[in-house]
Design a protein around this motif. Structure first.
Motif, mmCIF file in Angstrom:
data_model
loop_
_atom_site.group_PDB
_atom_site.id
_atom_site.type_symbol
_atom_site.label_atom_id
_atom_site.label_comp_id
_atom_site.label_asym_id
_atom_site.label_seq_id
_atom_site.Cartn_x
_atom_site.Cartn_y
_atom_site.Cartn_z
ATOM 1 N N TYR A 1 33.085 45.128 42.428
ATOM 2 C CA TYR A 1 34.089 46.173 42.616
ATOM 3 C C TYR A 1 35.476 45.681 42.263
ATOM 4 C CZ TYR A 1 35.903 50.513 44.216
ATOM 5 O OH TYR A 1 36.510 51.731 44.233
ATOM 6 N N ILE A 2 35.781 44.495 42.738
ATOM 7 C CA ILE A 2 37.090 43.897 42.432
ATOM 8 C C ILE A 2 37.247 43.758 40.924
ATOM 9 C CG2 ILE A 2 38.501 41.804 42.623
ATOM 10 C CD1 ILE A 2 38.468 43.305 45.184
ATOM 11 N N SER A 3 36.182 43.304 40.276
ATOM 12 C CA SER A 3 36.250 43.122 38.836
ATOM 13 C C SER A 3 36.543 44.432 38.131
ATOM 14 C CB SER A 3 34.926 42.548 38.306
ATOM 15 O OG SER A 3 34.675 41.324 38.919
ATOM 16 N N THR A 4 35.942 45.531 38.633
ATOM 17 C CA THR A 4 36.187 46.797 37.954
ATOM 18 C C THR A 4 37.607 47.290 38.152
ATOM 19 O OG1 THR A 4 35.283 48.000 39.820
ATOM 20 C CG2 THR A 4 33.788 47.586 38.000
ATOM 21 N N VAL A 5 38.209 46.977 39.300
ATOM 22 C CA VAL A 5 39.604 47.452 39.472
ATOM 23 C C VAL A 5 40.612 46.553 38.784
ATOM 24 C CG1 VAL A 5 39.142 48.693 41.630
ATOM 25 C CG2 VAL A 5 39.948 46.304 41.697
ATOM 26 N N SER A 6 40.168 45.387 38.319
ATOM 27 C CA SER A 6 41.127 44.502 37.608
ATOM 28 C C SER A 6 41.568 45.166 36.310
ATOM 29 C CB SER A 6 40.440 43.178 37.261
ATOM 30 O OG SER A 6 40.149 42.495 38.434
ATOM 31 N N THR A 7 42.830 45.084 36.054
ATOM 32 C CA THR A 7 43.347 45.582 34.778
ATOM 33 C C THR A 7 44.187 44.485 34.145
ATOM 34 O OG1 THR A 7 45.358 46.397 35.769
ATOM 35 C CG2 THR A 7 43.527 47.949 35.626
ATOM 36 N N LYS A 8 44.706 44.816 32.988
ATOM 37 C CA LYS A 8 45.536 43.829 32.300
ATOM 38 C C LYS A 8 46.903 43.680 32.966
ATOM 39 C CE LYS A 8 43.735 43.590 27.636
ATOM 40 N NZ LYS A 8 43.876 44.157 26.283
ATOM 41 N N ALA A 9 47.204 44.642 33.828
ATOM 42 C CA ALA A 9 48.521 44.606 34.458
ATOM 43 C C ALA A 9 48.686 43.379 35.349
ATOM 44 C CB ALA A 9 48.739 45.870 35.275
ATOM 45 N N SER A 10 47.596 42.745 35.715
ATOM 46 C CA SER A 10 47.725 41.547 36.544
ATOM 47 C C SER A 10 46.766 40.484 36.025
ATOM 48 C CB SER A 10 47.392 41.890 37.998
ATOM 49 O OG SER A 10 46.075 42.393 38.054
ATOM 50 N N GLN A 11 47.096 39.276 36.409
ATOM 51 C CA GLN A 11 46.266 38.178 35.940
ATOM 52 C C GLN A 11 45.123 37.881 36.901
ATOM 53 O OE1 GLN A 11 49.603 38.169 35.079
ATOM 54 N NE2 GLN A 11 48.875 38.403 32.983
ATOM 55 N N ASP A 12 45.308 38.271 38.161
ATOM 56 C CA ASP A 12 44.289 37.884 39.141
ATOM 57 C C ASP A 12 44.305 38.881 40.292
ATOM 58 O OD1 ASP A 12 42.331 36.448 40.301
ATOM 59 O OD2 ASP A 12 43.592 34.756 40.925
ATOM 60 N N ILE A 13 43.127 39.319 40.674
ATOM 61 C CA ILE A 13 43.002 40.128 41.889
ATOM 62 C C ILE A 13 41.906 39.480 42.725
ATOM 63 C CG2 ILE A 13 42.356 42.362 42.855
ATOM 64 C CD1 ILE A 13 43.447 43.702 40.458
ATOM 65 N N PHE A 14 42.222 39.277 43.983
ATOM 66 C CA PHE A 14 41.184 38.664 44.828
ATOM 67 C C PHE A 14 41.384 39.131 46.255
ATOM 68 C CE2 PHE A 14 44.774 35.819 44.506
ATOM 69 C CZ PHE A 14 45.054 35.527 45.823
ATOM 70 N N LEU A 15 40.360 38.846 47.056
ATOM 71 C CA LEU A 15 40.469 39.132 48.481
ATOM 72 C C LEU A 15 40.430 37.814 49.215
ATOM 73 C CD1 LEU A 15 38.015 42.171 48.862
ATOM 74 C CD2 LEU A 15 40.517 42.201 48.822
ATOM 75 N N VAL A 16 41.177 37.777 50.269
ATOM 76 C CA VAL A 16 41.238 36.548 51.039
ATOM 77 C C VAL A 16 41.280 36.962 52.506
ATOM 78 C CG1 VAL A 16 43.758 36.435 50.949
ATOM 79 C CG2 VAL A 16 42.452 34.315 51.192
ATOM 80 N N ASN A 17 40.758 36.141 53.364
ATOM 81 C CA ASN A 17 40.862 36.536 54.764
ATOM 82 C C ASN A 17 42.085 35.910 55.411
ATOM 83 O OD1 ASN A 17 40.249 33.951 55.372
ATOM 84 N ND2 ASN A 17 38.181 34.335 56.126
ATOM 85 N N ASN A 18 42.283 36.243 56.662
ATOM 86 C CA ASN A 18 43.470 35.753 57.366
ATOM 87 C C ASN A 18 43.556 34.241 57.417
ATOM 88 O OD1 ASN A 18 45.301 37.667 58.205
ATOM 89 N ND2 ASN A 18 43.863 38.514 59.680
ATOM 90 N N GLN A 19 42.389 33.601 57.319
ATOM 91 C CA GLN A 19 42.393 32.143 57.405
ATOM 92 C C GLN A 19 42.615 31.505 56.036
ATOM 93 O OE1 GLN A 19 39.888 33.989 59.177
ATOM 94 N NE2 GLN A 19 41.446 33.821 60.795
ATOM 95 N N GLY A 20 42.745 32.349 55.006
ATOM 96 C CA GLY A 20 43.030 31.805 53.672
ATOM 97 C C GLY A 20 41.756 31.433 52.926
ATOM 98 N N VAL A 21 40.616 31.925 53.413
ATOM 99 C CA VAL A 21 39.381 31.643 52.685
ATOM 100 C C VAL A 21 39.162 32.769 51.681
ATOM 101 C CG1 VAL A 21 36.917 31.292 52.905
ATOM 102 C CG2 VAL A 21 38.466 30.477 54.686
ATOM 103 N N LEU A 22 38.923 32.378 50.454
ATOM 104 C CA LEU A 22 38.767 33.376 49.414
ATOM 105 C C LEU A 22 37.492 34.168 49.633
ATOM 106 C CD1 LEU A 22 39.885 31.364 46.279
ATOM 107 C CD2 LEU A 22 40.978 33.426 47.185
ATOM 108 N N GLN A 23 37.581 35.507 49.575
ATOM 109 C CA GLN A 23 36.448 36.368 49.813
ATOM 110 C C GLN A 23 35.841 36.849 48.507
ATOM 111 O OE1 GLN A 23 35.558 37.165 53.371
ATOM 112 N NE2 GLN A 23 36.691 35.242 53.200
ATOM 113 N N THR A 24 36.587 36.704 47.463
ATOM 114 C CA THR A 24 36.054 36.956 46.117
ATOM 115 C C THR A 24 36.553 35.820 45.239
ATOM 116 O OG1 THR A 24 37.971 38.234 45.442
ATOM 117 C CG2 THR A 24 36.120 39.482 46.351
ATOM 118 N N ARG A 25 35.981 35.770 44.029
ATOM 119 C CA ARG A 25 36.435 34.733 43.099
ATOM 120 C C ARG A 25 37.868 35.025 42.673
ATOM 121 N NH1 ARG A 25 31.491 34.870 40.709
ATOM 122 N NH2 ARG A 25 32.208 36.527 39.346
#
Lengths: 578, 225, 145
Positions: free
Chosen positions: A205-229
């Motif tokens: 899902y994250i990959s599909t919402v990525s556009t060229k307007a940004s270089q990186d979109i990701f999810l992270v939790n409050n503890q700073g652990v990446l939830q997506t690549r």
């Protein structure tokens, strides 16, 4: 800046005063270049700099806004996605009651149906009020597993809906969990429906919402652990070290430098989830707008520089050349003036010396004459002959001295051609003084009618003397014996011209003679009396002094020469030949 | 190119003037020598003559002495003119300011005398020789004195003095009476400009006290090196 | 009136000057010959012995300096005095370099000229004496008896 101007004026004065030619031109040229460059390039640089800065600010602002929009949009879509997942789970839990779901058959069917629609669902569990998993559908055998002391279980009981972080779990596969608690009818007890969802679903899902307007979109939790690549900060479940959790519901944007690249990062909480959405965008510097702006700016700057250089070089050269030219002209004039003055002063000096030598010579001559006189009356004596011879020798030598001194005087006078202010009345009287004796012998009277308060004229004394000597001499010759010469001066005020006319009572001239009177070698005098150069020279001299000479004559009525001289003579004589 | 040609022409002209003056002094000295020997011979002859009354002899002696004096006078002038003429073609040489001043003042004394202006000379001893253009130096002095004599009233005095102080030689021309106006030479040309031009060329200073100051002074500053 | 005996040659293109000066010198006891040109002077110096030769610098034909040089070439013992109206430091130095005895400017005080002639004469006599003395010494040396 002011010091440059000061220096330029300094060099200008140096050049104007003609000192130290070569190097001062070089310095002047150098200074002028400096000043011109400063005048052209300081504004150019300032304008370029300011517009870059302004444009940069504009870009930054626009970029932040864009990022904000982008973040909001992404946040909304992700929230919608999560909401959908939640709805599915909620719907299932509402549609089936607990007892129905205690049937394995039902659970398995439900799981299959769900999986059919949402391939990301990994398993489904039904957990009883005691926290024990009652029924399970999925690839593992997890029935009877006790969740009662697990954190998420506690939370789902408290919140009714819970979405977990992505974790590995027993299955050693990244996934997250959506759990819903439902009240058992008529009891204060809750059962829980738990769905594990493959993390890939989220990632896709994250990959599909990525556009060229940004270089990186990701999810992270409050503890700073990446939830997506993350494209930039590493793989799933790795740590994103820079997280500052944003306040609930707010987007925060900050800039940072990562591996030498300037980034804008925006963060926002995803509602009803433990996740924070992170969007990273490389700043404008790497953007197309900025680079094309820079490119255009560079072109403009280079163009202006080239133009300015061409113009400056032309202008500086023109100015320096002009200055040098003017200076050269002045130098030529000054050298000329120096030379003329020098010759004149030598002439005057030599004339002075000639007079100085003439005096003792005159005395010697006179004394020698005295000795001769004494001897004539003396009786013959021993060496009388020899003595007389000696005196002859002395007188002869004195004569020769006088001749050469006279020659020197003549020479000295010729060197001394100097323009000065001359009182024409004085000059005429002086000239008449030379001729007085001659006129007296010939019974010629001078009648003078001089205008009063004539302005001084700027001219050459020697040449003026020559002119009037010639004309007056001519008049005396024309009269011969018995007559009158009338000199009249008149100021023609409107034209600033003085007319000096010399009228004689001589026989006059017929018209055909008048025409030829200023021709060289023309003379009415008898042979031997004059060379005939007189009047043509006079004519030349008057012309040279910027004046004019006319003649009126009628047979039997006498002749009138009129010399017209300008009061302000701009026609300067001089020159090499003095 | 043209300027060079003109300069050469000028130099040639000056050189020819110098030659002419030198030639004149040479010829003059030859004639003066003849007068000198003739009058000397007269003296000798008179000395040998026995039968001559004392009165006439004394008279002759006096006449011969006068002639001798005048010869010396004319000869002195000729000598000054000669060295002046010979100096005209040197553009750079070592010279003593005092010597040149004395020589030049002898030559132009008459110019001042005609206007009834006295030239008073007050030169400091022991002024070391300087290296510069001697003929330009004399030219400047001539121009200044001419300017002063033209603007001063009869009966005034121009004092020409030289001083040395701290290796710097100053030649000061001052008039005893103040000039009311800036001395106006009869040629309203650029004579001051020419003076400054020549001074700059010689690398010497030329300064004037303001018009009306008493004494009015023109000071030449010559570095001695 | 002081007199000196001796023989001098006056060289000057100005005949009048030669006439007067030679007469004056003669009244002072000198024997004077005159020459109106450098060439003439060289001829005279050939066949006569002069105590001093007085030469003007500016002359048509060979000039004073050249005359001086040739005279000295012929006979280095000649005593030559330059007397000229064309005085310049450079010419004076040139003349002295070529061996002129003295450099006098016209018009000259006769007593100065006479002194110089006298000096020249004495100098020449000394040289002659020294020469004859040398000769005697030589003879004494070679013919020792």
């Amino acid at each position: 800046m002011s010091s440059i101007i000061h220096k330029i004026t300094h060099y200008l004065t140096i050049i104007v005063h003609g000192i130290d030619k070569g190097s001062s031109y070089k310095n002047f040229r150098f200074m002028l270049y400096g000043a011109m460059f400063a005048i052209c390039f300081i504004p150019l640089i300032v304008v370029t700099g300011l517009s870059s800065l302004e444009y940069k600010k504009l870009l930054e602002k626009e970029e932040e806004e864009q990022l904000l929009w982008h973040t909001q949009g992404t946040q909304k879509t992700i929230e919608a996605f999560i909401h959908e997942l939640q709805s599915v789970v909620k719907f299932v839990s509402k549609k089936y009651n607990y007892n129905e779901l205690l049937e394995q058959e039902n659970v398995s069917e439900l799981f299959l149906r769900l999986k059919d629609q949402y391939p990301g669902f990994v398993d489904l569990g039904v957990i009883g009020p005691s926290g024990i998993q009652q029924k399970y559908a999925g690839p593992f055998r997890l029935e009877g597993y006790d969740y009662s002391d697990q954190d998420w279980y506690v939370k789902v009981l408290a919140r009714q809906l819970y979405i977990s972080n992505v974790f590995m779990g027993f299955r050693k596969l990244p996934h997250f969990v959506i759990a819903v608690s439902n009240k058992l009818p008529g009891k204060e007890e809750y059962w829980v429906l738990r769905l594990s969802i493959d993390y890939e679903t989220l990632q896709n899902y994250i990959s599909t919402v990525s556009t060229k307007a940004s270089q990186d979109i990701f999810l992270v939790n409050n503890q700073g652990v990446l939830q997506t690549r993350s494209n930039i900060f590493g793989d799933l479940l790795e740590t994103y070290p820079f997280l500052k959790p944003p306040p609930e519901g707010e987007i925060i944007i900050n800039t940072a430098n990562y591996n030498g690249i300037k980034q804008l990062r925006s963060f926002v909480h995803i509602e009803d989830s433990p996740w924070i959405l992170g969007i990273v965008k490389e700043t404008y510097i790497y953007g197309e707008k900025w680079s094309s702006f820079r490119h255009r700016m560079r072109l403009i700057f280079l163009g202006c520089t080239f133009l300015a250089l061409v113009v400056i070089i032309q202008v500086v050269n023109a100015i320096t050349d002009r200055l040098r030219e003017a200076d050269d002209k002045r130098n030529v004039a000054m050298t000329e003036a120096e030379h003329t003055n020098k010759l004149a002063s030598i002439g005057r000096l030599a004339a002075g010396v000639a007079h100085e030598i003439n005096n003792p010579l005159a005395i010697i001559d006179q004394k020698a004459g005295l000795v001769t006189d004494l001897m004539v009356f003396a009786d013959d004596f021993q060496h009388k002959e020899k003595l007389l011879k000696s005196i002859d020798g002395i007188q002869d030598a004195v004569e020769r001295c006088k001749v050469i001194t006279h020659r020197l005087l003549g020479f000295a006078r010729r060197m001394d051609v100097v323009f000065e202010y001359i009182d024409i009345t004085d000059l005429l009287r002086e000239v008449l003084g030379f001729l007085e004796k001659e006129a007296l012998y010939s019974h010629i009277r001078f009648e003078l009618a001089f205008a009063e308060n004539l302005p001084m004229i700027f001219s050459d004394r020697g040449q003026l003397q020559q002119i009037f000597l010639n004309i007056t001499n001519n008049a005396i010759d024309a009269i011969g014996e018995d007559g009158e010469i009338t000199l009249i001066t008149v100021l023609r005020e409107d034209e600033d011209i003085i007319d000096i006319s010399v009228h004689d009572t001589g026989p006059g001239m017929p018209p055909e003679l008048i025409k030829r009177i200023f021709d060289p070698f023309f003379t009415t005098k008898e042979a031997g009396q004059g060379t005939g150069l007189g009047l043509s020279i006079t004519y030349g001299l008057v012309k040279k002094l910027g004046g004019n000479i006319t003649v009126e004559s009628e047979v039997g009525q006498g002749t009138t020469f009129t010399v017209s001289l300008p009061v302000n003579n701009s026609h300067k004589g001089g020159g090499l030949n003095g | 190119m043209r300027m060079k040609l003109e300069n050469t022409l000028r130099d040639r002209q000056l050189a020819s003037v110098g030659k002419l003056l030198a030639g004149y002094t040479h010829e003059l000295k030859n004639h003066l020598a003849i007068i000198n020997e003739s009058s000397g011979l007269m003296a000798d002859l008179l000395g040998m003559t026995e039968s001559e009354d004392e009165q006439t002899r004394v008279r002759f002696k006096k006449i011969i002495n006068t002639i001798g004096e005048r010869i010396r006078e004319a000869n002195g002038m000729a000598n000054h003119l000669n060295s002046f003429a010979h100096r005209m073609d040197t553009s750079l040489s070592s010279f003593n300011v005092n010597d040149l001043l004395i020589e030049e003042l002898a030559l132009i004394d008459r110019v001042a005398r005609l206007k009834n202006i006295r030239l008073k000379v007050n030169l400091q001893d022991n002024i070391p020789p300087i290296t510069n253009n001697p003929s330009l130096f004399q030219f400047i002095i001539f121009m200044i004195i001419q300017e002063l004599t033209n603007s001063l009233a009869a009966g005034s005095v121009i004092e020409i003095s030289s001083h040395i102080n701290d290796q710097i030689i100053r030649v000061c021309l001052s008039s005893t009476e103040p000039l009311d106006t800036i001395p106006e030479s009869p040629e309203p040309d650029n004579s001051d400009e020419v003076l400054q031009f020549v001074a700059a060329k010689m690398n010497i200073g030329l300064n004037r006290t303001p018009p009306g100051s008493d004494p009015y002074q023109i000071i030449l500053t010559l570095p001695s090196t | 009136m002081n007199t000196i005996e001796g023989k001098v040659l006056l060289v000057d293109d100005e005949e009048k000057f030669l006439e007067v000066l030679s007469e004056r010198l003669e009244t002072h006891g000198l024997k004077v010959s005159t020459a109106t040109s450098g060439e003439d002077a060289l001829d005279r110096a050939e066949d006569q012995n002069f105590d001093a030769i007085i030469v003007d610098l500016a002359m048509p034909g060979i000039d004073g300096i050249e005359t001086l040089r040739r005279l000295k070439e012929k006979n280095g013992d000649l005593e030559i005095i330059i007397l000229t109206g064309h005085a310049s430091v450079k010419k004076g130095i040139d003349a002295m370099k070529l061996g002129a005895e003295d450099f006098l400017e016209k018009p000259v005080d006769l007593s100065v000229l006479l002194d110089k002639i006298n000096e020249a004469k004495h100098k020449r006599m000394l040289i002659m004496e020294k020469k004859s003395l040398d000769k005697v010494k030589k003879i004494l040396k070679t013919k020792a008896w």
